[in-house]
Design a protein around this motif. Structure first.
Motif, PDB file in Angstrom:
ATOM      1  N   ALA D 178       0.665  -1.220  -0.087  1.00 51.64           N
ATOM      2  CA  ALA D 178       0.201  -0.006  -0.109  1.00 51.64           C
ATOM      3  C   ALA D 178       0.893   1.247   0.054  1.00 51.64           C
ATOM      4  O   ALA D 178       0.573   2.325  -0.693  1.00 51.64           O
ATOM      5  CB  ALA D 178      -0.836   0.069   1.130  1.00 51.64           C
ATOM      6  N   PHE D 179       1.833   1.286   0.637  1.00 52.66           N
ATOM      7  CA  PHE D 179       2.810   2.297   0.814  1.00 52.66           C
ATOM      8  C   PHE D 179       3.622   2.626  -0.640  1.00 52.66           C
ATOM      9  O   PHE D 179       3.677   3.665  -1.093  1.00 52.66           O
ATOM     10  CB  PHE D 179       3.908   2.233   1.884  1.00 52.66           C
ATOM     11  CG  PHE D 179       4.678   3.472   2.051  1.00 52.66           C
ATOM     12  CD1 PHE D 179       4.386   4.575   2.481  1.00 52.66           C
ATOM     13  CD2 PHE D 179       6.143   3.134   1.464  1.00 52.66           C
ATOM     14  CE1 PHE D 179       5.270   5.800   2.213  1.00 52.66           C
ATOM     15  CE2 PHE D 179       7.324   4.313   1.231  1.00 52.66           C
ATOM     16  CZ  PHE D 179       6.659   5.467   1.850  1.00 52.66           C
ATOM     17  N   THR D 180       4.318   1.433  -0.992  1.00 50.79           N
ATOM     18  CA  THR D 180       5.274   1.599  -2.179  1.00 50.79           C
ATOM     19  C   THR D 180       4.331   1.801  -3.637  1.00 50.79           C
ATOM     20  O   THR D 180       4.912   2.216  -4.526  1.00 50.79           O
ATOM     21  CB  THR D 180       6.167   0.347  -2.260  1.00 50.79           C
ATOM     22  OG1 THR D 180       5.601  -0.747  -2.430  1.00 50.79           O
ATOM     23  CG2 THR D 180       7.065   0.550  -0.981  1.00 50.79           C
ATOM     24  N   ALA D 241     -11.452 -19.754   3.427  1.00 54.56           N
ATOM     25  CA  ALA D 241     -12.327 -18.556   3.211  1.00 54.56           C
ATOM     26  C   ALA D 241     -11.987 -17.324   3.726  1.00 54.56           C
ATOM     27  O   ALA D 241     -12.472 -16.334   2.992  1.00 54.56           O
ATOM     28  CB  ALA D 241     -13.704 -19.166   4.023  1.00 54.56           C
ATOM     29  N   GLN D 242     -11.422 -17.051   4.856  1.00 51.94           N
ATOM     30  CA  GLN D 242     -11.207 -15.902   5.263  1.00 51.94           C
ATOM     31  C   GLN D 242     -10.069 -14.991   4.291  1.00 51.94           C
ATOM     32  O   GLN D 242     -10.290 -14.150   3.938  1.00 51.94           O
ATOM     33  CB  GLN D 242     -10.309 -15.885   6.568  1.00 51.94           C
ATOM     34  CG  GLN D 242     -11.240 -16.157   7.815  1.00 51.94           C
ATOM     35  CD  GLN D 242     -10.396 -16.347   9.151  1.00 51.94           C
ATOM     36  OE1 GLN D 242      -9.773 -15.551   9.468  1.00 51.94           O
ATOM     37  NE2 GLN D 242     -10.460 -17.185   9.762  1.00 51.94           N
ATOM     38  N   ILE D 243      -9.093 -16.071   3.872  1.00 55.28           N
ATOM     39  CA  ILE D 243      -8.155 -15.194   2.851  1.00 55.28           C
ATOM     40  C   ILE D 243      -8.679 -14.907   1.705  1.00 55.28           C
ATOM     41  O   ILE D 243      -8.670 -13.983   1.051  1.00 55.28           O
ATOM     42  CB  ILE D 243      -7.114 -16.388   2.890  1.00 55.28           C
ATOM     43  CG1 ILE D 243      -6.333 -16.724   4.194  1.00 55.28           C
ATOM     44  CG2 ILE D 243      -6.110 -16.025   1.475  1.00 55.28           C
ATOM     45  CD1 ILE D 243      -5.172 -17.979   4.046  1.00 55.28           C
ATOM     46  N   LEU D 244      -9.598 -15.728   1.165  1.00 52.15           N
ATOM     47  CA  LEU D 244     -10.196 -15.537  -0.132  1.00 52.15           C
ATOM     48  C   LEU D 244     -11.095 -14.286   0.059  1.00 52.15           C
ATOM     49  O   LEU D 244     -11.182 -13.371  -0.810  1.00 52.15           O
ATOM     50  CB  LEU D 244     -10.991 -16.748  -0.479  1.00 52.15           C
ATOM     51  CG  LEU D 244     -10.423 -18.130  -1.083  1.00 52.15           C
ATOM     52  CD1 LEU D 244     -11.177 -19.310  -1.263  1.00 52.15           C
ATOM     53  CD2 LEU D 244      -9.452 -17.885  -2.228  1.00 52.15           C
ATOM     54  N   ALA D 245     -11.674 -13.958   1.117  1.00 54.13           N
ATOM     55  CA  ALA D 245     -12.390 -12.828   1.157  1.00 54.13           C
ATOM     56  C   ALA D 245     -11.671 -11.706   1.460  1.00 54.13           C
ATOM     57  O   ALA D 245     -12.170 -10.608   0.945  1.00 54.13           O
ATOM     58  CB  ALA D 245     -13.243 -12.814   2.767  1.00 54.13           C
ATOM     59  N   MET D 246     -10.352 -11.853   1.875  1.00 53.18           N
ATOM     60  CA  MET D 246      -9.352 -10.787   1.849  1.00 53.18           C
ATOM     61  C   MET D 246      -8.721 -10.282   0.543  1.00 53.18           C
ATOM     62  O   MET D 246      -8.535  -9.134   0.268  1.00 53.18           O
ATOM     63  CB  MET D 246      -8.168 -11.119   2.876  1.00 53.18           C
ATOM     64  CG  MET D 246      -8.660 -11.196   4.332  1.00 53.18           C
ATOM     65  SD  MET D 246      -9.081  -9.543   5.235  1.00 53.18           S
ATOM     66  CE  MET D 246      -7.669  -8.605   5.173  1.00 53.18           C
ATOM     67  N   LEU D 251      -9.565  -6.506  -1.193  1.00 56.62           N
ATOM     68  CA  LEU D 251      -9.883  -5.961   0.241  1.00 56.62           C
ATOM     69  C   LEU D 251      -8.593  -5.654   1.073  1.00 56.62           C
ATOM     70  O   LEU D 251      -8.446  -4.987   1.992  1.00 56.62           O
ATOM     71  CB  LEU D 251     -10.637  -6.752   1.241  1.00 56.62           C
ATOM     72  CG  LEU D 251     -11.169  -6.652   2.559  1.00 56.62           C
ATOM     73  CD1 LEU D 251     -11.749  -5.250   2.477  1.00 56.62           C
ATOM     74  CD2 LEU D 251     -11.940  -7.635   3.021  1.00 56.62           C
ATOM     75  N   TRP D 252      -7.658  -6.684   0.904  1.00 54.28           N
ATOM     76  CA  TRP D 252      -6.439  -6.622   1.808  1.00 54.28           C
ATOM     77  C   TRP D 252      -5.502  -5.260   1.528  1.00 54.28           C
ATOM     78  O   TRP D 252      -5.188  -4.719   2.399  1.00 54.28           O
ATOM     79  CB  TRP D 252      -5.388  -7.775   1.383  1.00 54.28           C
ATOM     80  CG  TRP D 252      -4.901  -7.683  -0.321  1.00 54.28           C
ATOM     81  CD1 TRP D 252      -5.747  -8.314  -1.096  1.00 54.28           C
ATOM     82  CD2 TRP D 252      -3.753  -7.450  -0.710  1.00 54.28           C
ATOM     83  NE1 TRP D 252      -4.880  -8.125  -2.256  1.00 54.28           N
ATOM     84  CE2 TRP D 252      -3.756  -7.393  -1.938  1.00 54.28           C
ATOM     85  CE3 TRP D 252      -2.555  -6.935   0.041  1.00 54.28           C
ATOM     86  CZ2 TRP D 252      -2.796  -7.332  -2.772  1.00 54.28           C
ATOM     87  CZ3 TRP D 252      -1.441  -6.495  -0.747  1.00 54.28           C
ATOM     88  CH2 TRP D 252      -1.725  -6.637  -2.210  1.00 54.28           C
ATOM     89  N   LEU D 253      -5.767  -4.790   0.138  1.00 55.96           N
ATOM     90  CA  LEU D 253      -4.869  -3.583  -0.142  1.00 55.96           C
ATOM     91  C   LEU D 253      -6.117  -2.232   0.550  1.00 55.96           C
ATOM     92  O   LEU D 253      -5.351  -1.284   0.986  1.00 55.96           O
ATOM     93  CB  LEU D 253      -5.092  -3.368  -1.750  1.00 55.96           C
ATOM     94  CG  LEU D 253      -3.814  -2.634  -2.281  1.00 55.96           C
ATOM     95  CD1 LEU D 253      -2.490  -2.957  -1.442  1.00 55.96           C
ATOM     96  CD2 LEU D 253      -3.647  -2.920  -3.733  1.00 55.96           C
ATOM     97  N   ASN D 260      -2.608   2.571   6.886  1.00 58.25           N
ATOM     98  CA  ASN D 260      -1.534   3.569   6.288  1.00 58.25           C
ATOM     99  C   ASN D 260      -1.797   4.896   6.373  1.00 58.25           C
ATOM    100  O   ASN D 260      -1.006   5.775   7.022  1.00 58.25           O
ATOM    101  CB  ASN D 260      -1.009   3.269   4.925  1.00 58.25           C
ATOM    102  CG  ASN D 260      -0.031   1.788   4.993  1.00 58.25           C
ATOM    103  OD1 ASN D 260       0.108   1.221   5.821  1.00 58.25           O
ATOM    104  ND2 ASN D 260       0.523   1.619   3.756  1.00 58.25           N
ATOM    105  N   ALA D 261      -3.146   5.367   6.115  1.00 60.14           N
ATOM    106  CA  ALA D 261      -3.592   6.490   5.994  1.00 60.14           C
ATOM    107  C   ALA D 261      -3.529   7.047   7.423  1.00 60.14           C
ATOM    108  O   ALA D 261      -3.164   8.349   7.551  1.00 60.14           O
ATOM    109  CB  ALA D 261      -4.912   6.671   5.340  1.00 60.14           C
ATOM    110  N   ALA D 262      -4.104   6.474   8.347  1.00 59.41           N
ATOM    111  CA  ALA D 262      -4.211   6.905   9.754  1.00 59.41           C
ATOM    112  C   ALA D 262      -2.843   7.206  10.243  1.00 59.41           C
ATOM    113  O   ALA D 262      -2.575   8.099  11.004  1.00 59.41           O
ATOM    114  CB  ALA D 262      -4.719   5.914  10.538  1.00 59.41           C
TER     115      ALA D 262
END
Lengths: 333, 333, 333, 333
Positions: D178-180, D241-246, D251-253, D260-262
């Motif tokens: 997310a940062f780079t 299922a959790q990972i696929l949802a992310m 969603l992970w990004l 990161n914004a916070a």
């Protein structure tokens, strides 16, 4: 008059002479001239290029060898009375970082190809079950039987088919060769054996065993494992020199023949009392406690095996008069 | 003329004589008369009841000892150049089943009480961090310095307060005692040391080190660990006999004094070139590559340490003429 | 219509509700309010102060528990078909750093006091042999039999006399309690059990098992071992909440009774075909390959066990109509 | 208002929804439809065929990965504050059966190619010294810095040249990406990374991390190691299922960008107080004890790092009003 264990015997004079000759300054660890000759000496004996390292005990030799054949998550198939199972204090688990021993039955502590095949077939090939990775046999066996080359070859064939590394515990390899008269190559690498701890201490040595890898490429890691296990002696020349002395003029075979001859003489006397055929330097003899006491009272020392059985082990330096007297005592029972 | 390593030296005649005398039938493993005398011999030397076992290497002695002091999930504090960290191929990790070494800085490879205290203080007492369980020092150190009893006692006090087992690697313990003249008891158990691998091989032995536990109750598991690591020789009498020979008439001290005297003579010649004070049988000498080559061309052999430094190690049997010639060569630089 | 494994079943609604309720900010690892309530909840259930930790698998629970009972050089006595031997991929060897499993025979995967006593008696008390350190039984057993309190107490008595730690694999502990109606205390700590992995996942849980130590003092090291094995989840509250939901209103018992009832209905239908009495939620049924195919063709799924036997496992949420249809199909064979 | 740890945050709603959807009967372990989709989902994300396995903790993911890269007798090079060194309770030693961690210095917990090269050069290639086998870096680092693709590539080049396996601890991989803004492929396998534990729990997940092998052939043993370590959950579908949802809709990004914004907002307020640049979701802020107390008195919670420094960690669900108030409070100091 001790018939207790070949570990109790003295070292033979040639071994002590070798120590004296090696008692000079030389490179430490295994960089000395004696250690550097081991590969060559055993390559000659086995008729192929091998890698040979000294270690001080059969347990270390067995387990360093097994550690190259079996990963921590694998299993080693061996007889249920194999020395590695019964008498090494869990060393295989230590050196392999937790591998299992899977136990096989078999007469006279011998392993049969069917037993290996069955044990492999029983394992589901999934992540829940520990997969067989190695086969270990002992030659001569813990009950004093010797493998013929074709017997080993049949096991080697199963090992190859099942993808098992093949280890032969040769604590009494010399006695087996002395009995069968087999070419050492025929009963080892030509029959599929990968690793052989070749015992000398029970056969007139003092403190050195040889660990033989028939494929040098598979031994690359072993010097590192040996050091990590605290088995790299800083004055290794005193071990190498012992082994070289035992190889010279086939002293190892001469000594083993002497021990076997003593055992054969006793076997003849024991006759029907024998639990197993005598094919090396160990006898298991049926004897009541009273009978055993009677023999002991005549000055003979031996091991109570299981109730009703005793174990006699002969050595390279067994006094043949004492052997004759023990034979007579057994016959007189 | 080798000044390379005390491991390269021969074994002293008394040790070979002892082997010859022990060359007779006796009980296997450590049931023989020589092995059975070790506890008593060392108890006398240290002025208290101790437990003493033979092993064949310093690495095995160190790591069997450490395994009694540190659990798999603990850490051992030691100097960053400690032999157990630098030269034992990860054996501490093997014998302890994965414990960590936490490295401390300190001049001359010496560990200070403050360094130990600081290392402990840095660890949070929670389940995420590995907790210190043992302290290990080397005496004489890897750079040839010797601990005085009060220095060890100060470390022992921190160890006690922090609940650390205290291990002293005594590969060159004899040289340290020869230098300081300390009572062996004062620099070990009276100062809080729990376990001492007492080295003989570098000091004229052939293949036997002693592993001393100052509290016999804490050694109960050690025979089992020794066997499990493949270090229980079947003819252990040949190890015990070597050690007993080294203890007789304080041969260990005589040999160490000889090695130290050779080092002292060289130290005098080296003068300002010395990297560390010479308090045992090792010298670290500042020397350019050209200078080192010049000395070598005169027939002297030694170890290149770090760029600009060489290491000289003297032995119990160092020829004093060769020492004088090397001293002269260094002075002549 | 799956009768394959209770691992295949869904999690019960109360467990999902608990996850939703726990879905808020709280302290990481096991510092949260749910995790902190586990000791209390299980202490109430067992009528004594216990230590209870969550883990995610039965394998981890078993092996963390065993690691507190057996040193690396010890052995664990268990049935030859015990889950720890057959279906945990060598995890006991991993967590114990190489301990052995010594295998016992026994009908229905049950261990008898005599089998334990005999196995202990066979071991020589010397350093060459691995000494028994722990006893492990499974309740309900791998063949679906449940131990009565007096049976466990008889084993506990042997364990105490022989100095063995006593571990009960409780992957299906709920089903055993549901069948016997025993007080959980009577079949565990009052009978000498030291450690109980208490299973929830097979009984309607999602991903949380409880590891119970009946002597909290012996559990002190366990949080550290759990972390070191990578089993300390950072959001542990989601595990604790599942377990607390299963304990509330004895949901664990309600679920187990439902599964057992389904098994009992099928057992009645299977009659003489049963290989073992049905005392939990597993059935082993003699069935030819053709018969099994006939049943499968009607939409039922189950596991081929050994040739001629199938295994049926019922779950907390088994549809009783499907059960009735399967029962009828079996009866119709 | 907690700024203590991203482990304390709740799981995001999509993860709970995924659990509910997966709450049905399916094949046990990782035979279910969700688990079977992991390889494909991550292969798409990384633009090459990869092998992806679920595990429940970052420690397990790291150490299972490292166990494939480093033998028991090898060493893993990592930063001296690496999580594997400082906060995993010795788990690397457990999973690798005793391998060492060799510690490197470096600003901001970053590892430089020179540090790796120097560490390798210091090791003598003999059996006495532990040989480097793997390199491990953390991205984002323990001090909240993110690696650019060219930085990783430079490390990958040293690793390749020195024969080191390359492991990237990606507990906060999402925050680094997310940062780079880097392509995940560019900062991993294209830069030479072999193994990536890809973290989800700190980023809105509940109990599932992904362990990615960029060469599937090198992952063959991993399912077995996972089972042996007790990490094969029987209802694995709830992890997959959790990972696929992310992964769905990145969603992970999205979550990582929010965290990161916070952090960026707080970094702006902290200004010169920052110990390190803020390149992910962690801030290290210079603050006296009095200042920290003043901030805490306003209801903010955070971690005391070293004397004079505090650590703030932001989460995917950080309330931006609370962030603004904390920013104001810091500015007002």
């Amino acid at each position: 008059m001790r018939f207790f264990s070949d570990n109790a015997a003295a070292a033979c004079p040639q071994v002590l002479d070798a120590l004296a000759k090696a008692n000079r300054i030389d490179t430490a660890y295994d960089g000395d001239q004696w250690s550097q000759r081991l590969d060559g000496a055993f390559s000659e004996l086995f008729g192929k290029q091998v890698r040979a390292l000294w270690v001080t005990t059969g347990t270390a030799a067995n387990c360093l060898g097994l550690a190259t054949l079996c990963p921590p998550h694998g299993s080693i198939l061996c007889h249920e009375v194999a020395h590695i199972e019964v008498d090494e204090a869990g060393a295989p688990g230590f050196f392999t970082h937790g591998a299992k021993l899977t136990l096989l039955a078999g007469d006279g502590a011998k392993v049969s190809p069917d037993a290996v095949e069955d044990a492999c077939a029983r394992v589901r090939d999934d992540v829940h079950q520990v997969q067989p990775a190695a086969l270990s046999i002992t030659n001569a066996t813990e009950y004093g039987l010797s493998y013929q080359p074709d017997e080993v070859a049949a096991l080697g064939e199963v090992a190859r088919r099942r993808g098992l590394g093949f280890h032969m515990d040769g604590a009494r390899f010399a006695n087996a060769i002395a009995f069968t008269g087999a070419d050492p190559a025929d009963v080892t690498w030509r029959a599929g054996v990968d690793v052989l701890p070749f015992g000398f201490v029970k056969n007139g040595g003092m403190s050195a065993e040889a660990l033989i890898f028939f494929d040098p490429a598979k031994a690359e890691i072993v010097p590192r494992l040996r050091k990590r296990a605290g088995h790299l002696l800083s004055k290794g020349r005193y071990l190498a020199a012992q082994i070289l002395a035992m190889l010279e003029d086939n002293l190892w075979l001469t000594n083993a023949r002497a021990a076997n001859a003593a055992a054969a003489a006793l076997a003849k006397a024991a006759g029907d009392r024998l639990v197993f055929p005598v094919e090396a330097n160990e006898l298991f003899v049926r004897m009541t406690a009273d009978e055993a006491a009677a023999i002991r009272s005549q000055g003979f020392d031996f091991y109570d095996w299981s109730p009703g059985d005793i174990r006699i082990v002969t050595s390279w330096d067994q006094d043949m008069d004492a052997v004759a007297r023990l034979a007579a005592a057994i016959e007189a029972l």
